[in-house]
Design a protein around this motif. Structure first.
Motif, PDB file in Angstrom:
ATOM      1  N   PHE A 250      32.211  43.955  45.520  1.00  0.00           N
ATOM      2  CA  PHE A 250      32.872  43.745  44.224  1.00  0.00           C
ATOM      3  C   PHE A 250      33.477  42.340  44.157  1.00  0.00           C
ATOM      4  CE2 PHE A 250      33.620  48.557  43.602  1.00  0.00           C
ATOM      5  CZ  PHE A 250      32.576  48.652  42.705  1.00  0.00           C
ATOM      6  N   SER A 251      34.074  41.889  45.259  1.00  0.00           N
ATOM      7  CA  SER A 251      34.683  40.556  45.307  1.00  0.00           C
ATOM      8  C   SER A 251      33.634  39.467  45.141  1.00  0.00           C
ATOM      9  CB  SER A 251      35.424  40.360  46.636  1.00  0.00           C
ATOM     10  OG  SER A 251      36.480  41.274  46.750  1.00  0.00           O
ATOM     11  N   MET A 252      32.473  39.642  45.816  1.00  0.00           N
ATOM     12  CA  MET A 252      31.382  38.667  45.691  1.00  0.00           C
ATOM     13  C   MET A 252      30.943  38.542  44.231  1.00  0.00           C
ATOM     14  SD  MET A 252      29.226  39.812  49.080  1.00  0.00           S
ATOM     15  CE  MET A 252      27.705  38.975  48.663  1.00  0.00           C
ATOM     16  N   ALA A 253      30.821  39.692  43.556  1.00  0.00           N
ATOM     17  CA  ALA A 253      30.394  39.692  42.146  1.00  0.00           C
ATOM     18  C   ALA A 253      31.488  39.116  41.249  1.00  0.00           C
ATOM     19  CB  ALA A 253      30.037  41.106  41.714  1.00  0.00           C
ATOM     20  N   ALA A 254      32.753  39.507  41.523  1.00  0.00           N
ATOM     21  CA  ALA A 254      33.882  39.059  40.700  1.00  0.00           C
ATOM     22  C   ALA A 254      34.068  37.547  40.795  1.00  0.00           C
ATOM     23  CB  ALA A 254      35.158  39.777  41.125  1.00  0.00           C
ATOM     24  N   LEU A 262      34.509  42.765  38.505  1.00  0.00           N
ATOM     25  CA  LEU A 262      35.930  42.731  38.146  1.00  0.00           C
ATOM     26  C   LEU A 262      36.455  44.139  37.898  1.00  0.00           C
ATOM     27  CD1 LEU A 262      35.747  39.672  35.707  1.00  0.00           C
ATOM     28  CD2 LEU A 262      37.118  39.730  37.819  1.00  0.00           C
ATOM     29  N   HIS A 263      35.660  44.936  37.191  1.00  0.00           N
ATOM     30  CA  HIS A 263      36.038  46.330  36.908  1.00  0.00           C
ATOM     31  C   HIS A 263      36.143  47.118  38.208  1.00  0.00           C
ATOM     32  CE1 HIS A 263      34.661  50.570  36.070  1.00  0.00           C
ATOM     33  NE2 HIS A 263      35.772  50.497  35.380  1.00  0.00           N
ATOM     34  N   GLY A 264      35.200  46.871  39.142  1.00  0.00           N
ATOM     35  CA  GLY A 264      35.212  47.564  40.438  1.00  0.00           C
ATOM     36  C   GLY A 264      36.480  47.272  41.218  1.00  0.00           C
ATOM     37  N   LEU A 265      36.906  46.009  41.243  1.00  0.00           N
ATOM     38  CA  LEU A 265      38.144  45.651  41.938  1.00  0.00           C
ATOM     39  C   LEU A 265      39.349  46.327  41.264  1.00  0.00           C
ATOM     40  CD1 LEU A 265      37.661  41.821  42.662  1.00  0.00           C
ATOM     41  CD2 LEU A 265      37.642  43.697  44.318  1.00  0.00           C
ATOM     42  N   GLY A 266      39.301  46.405  39.934  1.00  0.00           N
ATOM     43  CA  GLY A 266      40.358  47.095  39.191  1.00  0.00           C
ATOM     44  C   GLY A 266      40.467  48.549  39.610  1.00  0.00           C
ATOM     45  N   LEU A 267      39.314  49.219  39.783  1.00  0.00           N
ATOM     46  CA  LEU A 267      39.297  50.625  40.201  1.00  0.00           C
ATOM     47  C   LEU A 267      39.912  50.787  41.594  1.00  0.00           C
ATOM     48  CD1 LEU A 267      35.751  51.873  39.048  1.00  0.00           C
ATOM     49  CD2 LEU A 267      37.956  52.524  38.077  1.00  0.00           C
ATOM     50  N   LEU A 268      39.562  49.882  42.510  1.00  0.00           N
ATOM     51  CA  LEU A 268      40.085  49.958  43.880  1.00  0.00           C
ATOM     52  C   LEU A 268      41.609  49.858  43.881  1.00  0.00           C
ATOM     53  CD1 LEU A 268      37.473  47.719  45.774  1.00  0.00           C
ATOM     54  CD2 LEU A 268      37.668  50.200  45.871  1.00  0.00           C
ATOM     55  N   TYR A 269      42.178  48.943  43.086  1.00  0.00           N
ATOM     56  CA  TYR A 269      43.626  48.799  43.014  1.00  0.00           C
ATOM     57  C   TYR A 269      44.284  49.945  42.237  1.00  0.00           C
ATOM     58  CZ  TYR A 269      43.622  44.183  45.164  1.00  0.00           C
ATOM     59  OH  TYR A 269      43.491  43.145  46.061  1.00  0.00           O
ATOM     60  N   PHE A 270      43.582  50.455  41.228  1.00  0.00           N
ATOM     61  CA  PHE A 270      44.136  51.539  40.394  1.00  0.00           C
ATOM     62  C   PHE A 270      44.277  52.826  41.210  1.00  0.00           C
ATOM     63  CE2 PHE A 270      43.865  55.005  37.287  1.00  0.00           C
ATOM     64  CZ  PHE A 270      44.829  54.619  36.374  1.00  0.00           C
ATOM     65  N   TYR A 271      43.228  53.169  41.979  1.00  0.00           N
ATOM     66  CA  TYR A 271      43.244  54.413  42.756  1.00  0.00           C
ATOM     67  C   TYR A 271      43.695  54.206  44.207  1.00  0.00           C
ATOM     68  CZ  TYR A 271      40.763  56.492  38.834  1.00  0.00           C
ATOM     69  OH  TYR A 271      40.428  56.958  37.584  1.00  0.00           O
ATOM     70  N   GLY A 272      43.938  52.944  44.606  1.00  0.00           N
ATOM     71  CA  GLY A 272      44.376  52.664  45.974  1.00  0.00           C
ATOM     72  C   GLY A 272      43.324  52.988  47.009  1.00  0.00           C
ATOM     73  N   LYS A 273      42.105  52.558  46.750  1.00  0.00           N
ATOM     74  CA  LYS A 273      41.000  52.832  47.689  1.00  0.00           C
ATOM     75  C   LYS A 273      40.785  51.602  48.575  1.00  0.00           C
ATOM     76  CE  LYS A 273      38.693  56.457  45.210  1.00  0.00           C
ATOM     77  NZ  LYS A 273      37.426  57.151  45.026  1.00  0.00           N
ATOM     78  N   GLY A 274      41.220  51.720  49.845  1.00  0.00           N
ATOM     79  CA  GLY A 274      41.071  50.604  50.787  1.00  0.00           C
ATOM     80  C   GLY A 274      42.126  49.544  50.621  1.00  0.00           C
ATOM     81  N   VAL A 275      42.908  49.628  49.556  1.00  0.00           N
ATOM     82  CA  VAL A 275      44.012  48.689  49.284  1.00  0.00           C
ATOM     83  C   VAL A 275      45.181  49.504  48.733  1.00  0.00           C
ATOM     84  CG1 VAL A 275      42.599  46.631  48.818  1.00  0.00           C
ATOM     85  CG2 VAL A 275      43.072  48.251  46.967  1.00  0.00           C
ATOM     86  N   PRO A 276      46.419  49.002  48.836  1.00  0.00           N
ATOM     87  CA  PRO A 276      47.554  49.751  48.259  1.00  0.00           C
ATOM     88  C   PRO A 276      47.414  49.848  46.735  1.00  0.00           C
ATOM     89  CG  PRO A 276      48.304  47.978  49.711  1.00  0.00           C
ATOM     90  CD  PRO A 276      46.847  47.756  49.489  1.00  0.00           C
TER      91      PRO A 276
END
Length: 576
Positions: A250-254, A262-276
């Motif tokens: 996701f970071s490579m694409a963003a 960008l949307h994928g990174l938003g999901l990771l932060y929203f649901y706390g998947k792999g990141v707080p």
């Protein structure tokens, strides 16, 4: 074991083996296996169609309280297939089916109350039925992305149908594969997407999807990187769930400004998947992706404002983002819009709007997969199997299925319905499709009343339907038909000037109408020229010269034919 084989197998032979196991389990009294066998006999799975045997199984299952059987018996009673045509009986079966938990029965009842079919029209009751189904679909959609099903229209021209864009032809697929292997990055991404969710008649295949995405990602394609991130975020057999790998792609694409990344990174932060969990970061990424027009990001923004996740609740902003996402067909955005209209949250309550939106969500259910099996059955010449599948979808309120069922009935190729019932049933289905905004169906209703198919000849009603199709949908065919009726005074007052105008409008609306309009206008002008010559000052003294009485009602066709023949003769002699 039968269900396991059915879910895992791809070939017809393997799937047929599953039904042999269902038959054995059914003989031992297993109700679910009997339901599977009854469905196979009804829909003609693997050439097993036997309506009479299916009805016997459904009737025995209904006594055991099977809601699937009650739904099937309601459908057969409603269409008069293998059973007496009885709408009251159908309504009882559907009511019992919905009470037992049949989502299909709920959807059928929702459509009936929305349209007033055998019941009094009642928007609130329709809303209640559709909401139950939509809640069920939305729950499924939140867990995994819905699979859009291609709905092929059989009413398309034969040349368009054989090469339609809805289903990918095998030869074209092979050509795409060749291009992908040669390094065409866009084709690689397209094939990856098709295999990821199983589109255009292709099987869902995660291994093939990942293969094509990896090839495109190596070539630097940002969309491919984002889709690889999506696969690792959701997890599947080819790409096991891995938040770190998802974050990487996701970071490579963003970094390339890609909206999906960008949307994928938003999901990771929203649901706390792999990141707080970090709503502020999620909001930032969703906003960037939404600005680029990505509907899933627009939906996520709407959801944040709707639920107050990391932001103050703001129903007006929620409505704005849900609406933007719904314009691209984002199903969950449509669902939340329906919810807002149904409850009057952030918007003026509208039962009708809510029902129509919920209906759109309901039509994304797994039952829509029958569109593909019905189409392939039709293509393979199994007309009866195709008709039953389309007819069930038509009963559920799918406009495309209503048109397709009517089209098959009209062809009189089906054997499961008596021939005298085909036109009346087709007319009923064309009516339902026309009510849902199908212009072609509206013209068809006009044709049925004009020629007396399945109803009495009624030129006035035919003209009314042609007028609706011409004025509301700008149908060239309707304009042409209406012009002909004005020319001859059929069901409406004769008006040659209006006929000319409508013929001209038909030619302007569709290039296909140019030649028919040319001949129609030539005939019209020739007829009036002859009438002016023959009847000028002689009408009162030579009443016997009225050509309609002397040569019959179709003398004008002979005249135009004679003129065309003379023109051809003169042209040939000129070149000789």
């Amino acid at each position: 074991m039968g269900i396991k084989i059915l879910q895992q197998s791809k070939s017809r032979k393997q799937k047929a083996e599953a039904y042999k196991l269902f038959a054995k389990a059914s003989d031992m009294g297993n109700l679910k296996a009997t339901e599977k066998m009854a469905d196979a006999l009804l829909f003609g799975n693997f050439g097993m169609q036997n309506i009479t045997a299916a009805i016997q199984l459904y009737e025995s299952l209904a006594k055991e309280g099977s809601y699937k059987a009650q739904n099937a018996l309601g459908f057969l009673s409603s269409c008069g297939i293998g059973m007496e045509y009885n709408q009251a009986k159908a309504l009882i079966y559907y009511t019992f089916g919905s009470a037992g938990g049949s989502m299909i029965s709920q959807m059928i009842l929702g459509y009936r109350y929305l349209s007033g079919i055998s019941v009094l029209q009642n928007c609130e009751v329709a809303l209640s039925h559709y909401k139950k189904v939509a809640d069920y679909i939305a729950d499924k959609l939140e867990k995994s992305e819905g699979v859009p099903v291609e709905k092929v229209r059989l009413t398309e021209r034969p040349e368009n149908l054989s090469s339609n864009s809805e289903i990918l032809d095998w030869d074209i697929y092979q050509y795409y594969k060749f291009l992908a292997e040669r390094g065409d990055v866009q084709i690689q991404v397209s094939l990856g997407q098709l295999h990821l969710i199983g589109r255009k008649g292709l099987d869902q295949d995660y291994y093939k999807a990942l293969y094509y995405f990896l090839k495109a990602a190596k070539a630097g394609n940002a969309n491919a990187m984002a889709f690889i991130g999506k696969m690792y975020l959701e997890g599947n057999v080819a790409a096991p769930q891995n938040n770190a790998t998802a974050f990487k792609y996701f970071s490579m694409a963003a970094n390339k400004g890609n909206a999906i990344g960008l949307h994928g990174l938003g999901l990771l932060y929203f649901y706390g998947k792999g990141v707080p969990v970090n709503y502020a970061e999620a909001l930032k990424y969703f906003q960037k992706a939404a600005e680029k027009g990505w509907p899933n990001a627009q939906f996520q923004l709407g959801f944040m404002y709707y639920s107050g996740s990391g932001v103050w609740k703001d129903y007006k902003l929620a409505f704005k983002y849900f609406y933007l996402a719904s314009q691209s067909g984002q199903p969950l955005a449509i669902y939340y819009l329906a919810k807002m209209y149904a409850t009057g949250t952030g918007v003026l309550r509208s039962c009708r709007t809510a029902v129509e939106l919920y209906k759109g969500v309901c039509e994304l259910g797994h039952w829509a997969e029958k569109f593909l099996t019905a189409y392939f059955a039709y293509k393979n010449g199994d007309i009866d199997s195709s008709l039953v599948q389309y007819a069930l979808l038509a009963e559920m309120g799918y406009e495309v299925a209503q048109s397709n069922s009517a089209f098959i009935l009209e062809s009189k190729k089906a054997k499961i319905l008596e021939k005298e019932k085909m036109y009346p049933m087709a007319l009923l289905l064309w009516n339902r499709a026309a009510t849902q905004g199908n212009a072609f169906a509206r013209v068809k209703i006009g044709d049925y009343h004009y020629y007396g198919y399945g109803t009495k000849k009624d030129y006035q009603t035919a003209a009314m339907h042609y007028s609706i199709a011409a004025n509301k949908y700008h149908s060239a065919q309707a304009m042409f038909n209406l012009a002909y009726m004005y020319e001859h005074g059929l069901g409406i007052a004769k008006d040659v000037l209006l006929a000319r105008r409508l013929y001209d409008m038909a030619a302007q609306t569709s290039p296909d109408a140019h030649i028919p309009v040319f001949f129609a206008l030539t005939k019209l002008e020739t007829v009036h020229l002859f009438r002016d010559i023959l009847f000028f000052n002689f009408t009162m003294r030579w009443k016997w010269m009225k050509l309609d009485n002397t040569l019959g009602p179709y003398w004008d066709l002979f005249v135009i034919g004679l003129i065309v023949a003379v023109l051809i003769f003169l042209l040939r002699n000129r070149y000789l």
